[in-house]
Enzyme design. Sequence first.
Site, PDB file in Angstrom:
ATOM      1  CB  ILE A 215     -27.540 -19.616  24.585  1.00 50.97           C
ATOM      2  CG1 ILE A 215     -27.038 -20.585  23.507  1.00 50.97           C
ATOM      3  CG2 ILE A 215     -27.128 -18.166  24.330  1.00 50.97           C
ATOM      4  CD1 ILE A 215     -25.725 -20.333  22.897  1.00 50.97           C
ATOM      5  CG  ASP A 216     -27.644 -17.606  31.548  1.00 48.54           C
ATOM      6  OD1 ASP A 216     -28.239 -16.529  31.473  1.00 48.54           O
ATOM      7  OD2 ASP A 216     -27.584 -18.262  32.592  1.00 48.54           O
TER       8      ASP A 216
ATOM      9  CB  VAL B 274     -31.825 -25.976  34.554  1.00 50.83           C
ATOM     10  CG1 VAL B 274     -33.213 -25.406  34.710  1.00 50.83           C
ATOM     11  CG2 VAL B 274     -31.163 -25.437  33.286  1.00 50.83           C
TER      12      VAL B 274
ATOM     13  CB  THR C 140     -20.097 -18.185  26.960  1.00 51.56           C
ATOM     14  OG1 THR C 140     -20.209 -17.774  28.312  1.00 51.56           O
ATOM     15  CG2 THR C 140     -19.050 -19.254  26.839  1.00 51.56           C
TER      16      THR C 140
ATOM     17  CG  ASP D 254     -24.015 -26.358  28.234  1.00 54.75           C
ATOM     18  OD1 ASP D 254     -23.550 -25.482  27.473  1.00 54.75           O
ATOM     19  OD2 ASP D 254     -23.747 -26.406  29.439  1.00 54.75           O
TER      20      ASP D 254
HETATM   21  N1  HPA Z   1     -27.175 -24.212  34.531  1.00 53.78           N
HETATM   22  C1  HPA Z   1     -25.895 -24.629  34.412  1.00 53.78           C
HETATM   23  N2  HPA Z   1     -24.951 -23.896  33.828  1.00 53.78           N
HETATM   24  C2  HPA Z   1     -25.307 -22.690  33.333  1.00 53.78           C
HETATM   25  C3  HPA Z   1     -26.617 -22.215  33.419  1.00 53.78           C
HETATM   26  C4  HPA Z   1     -27.607 -23.015  34.055  1.00 53.78           C
HETATM   27  O1  HPA Z   1     -28.802 -22.666  34.178  1.00 53.78           O
HETATM   28  N3  HPA Z   1     -26.629 -20.971  32.819  1.00 53.78           N
HETATM   29  C5  HPA Z   1     -25.355 -20.751  32.402  1.00 53.78           C
HETATM   30  N4  HPA Z   1     -24.540 -21.772  32.705  1.00 53.78           N
END
Ligand code: HPA
EC number: 2.4.2.8
Length: 210
Positions: A129-130, A180, A134, A127
């Site tokens: 990648i921050d 978000v 991970t 979903d």
């Molecule tokens: N939203 C939800 N889950 C997340 C986010 C985010 O912006 N960043 C890392 N995990």
Amino acid sequence: MRFIVFQISDEEQGYDLDLFCIPKHYAADLERVYIPHGLILDRTERLAREIMKDMGGHHIVALCVLKGGYKFFADLLDYIKALNRNSDRSIPMTVDFIRLKSYCNDQSTGEIKVIGGDDLSTLTGKDIIDTGKTMKTLLELLKQYNPKMVKVASLLVKRTPRSVGYRPDFVGFEIPDKFVVGYALDYNEYFRDLNHICVISETGKEKYKA
Ligand code: HPA
Ligand code: MG
């Protein structure tokens, strides 16, 4: 091969909630619609085409990273299946699922829990990648299965100073450093049942705080 990036600028304010359909139970918990559901789908359709072009004749094991990746994964696979049905060339696909957990409230805990997944993998659907931590951990884990090739498709990538520099092979949208929710992305398990990707309000953060 590098693809052009769908960049959402730091100035992007998104859209007023009243322009779209939002479940009543979340009306006060959201600030703005950030990426409308239709746009997510349109972009995902194009990613499916890029992925098919890139994979050549390789058999794909599509690995979904749960829980946040499930909507993106399902829609991406639907588009890939449509291409398989409607073109001269088609690629067989099997699916697998893995569950990762690292967030509490809107912060990373720094600890990554892995649950499930027992097949070797080539295409990973994630979903978001921050920081990329991970994903790096997951790629290390996948090495044990000696996959011929691993490609990562992520719906979102964040521009954040906390990034470890990881870039997936296929990216839906590059977004500013905002938390978000929606389209399976959660805040303490809430907001997965929301079609659009939205920015959470202070009321929402308080209400669903762990
Ligand atoms: N939203 C939800 N889950 C997340 C986010 C985010 O912006 N960043 C890392 N995990
Ligand atoms: Mg989460």
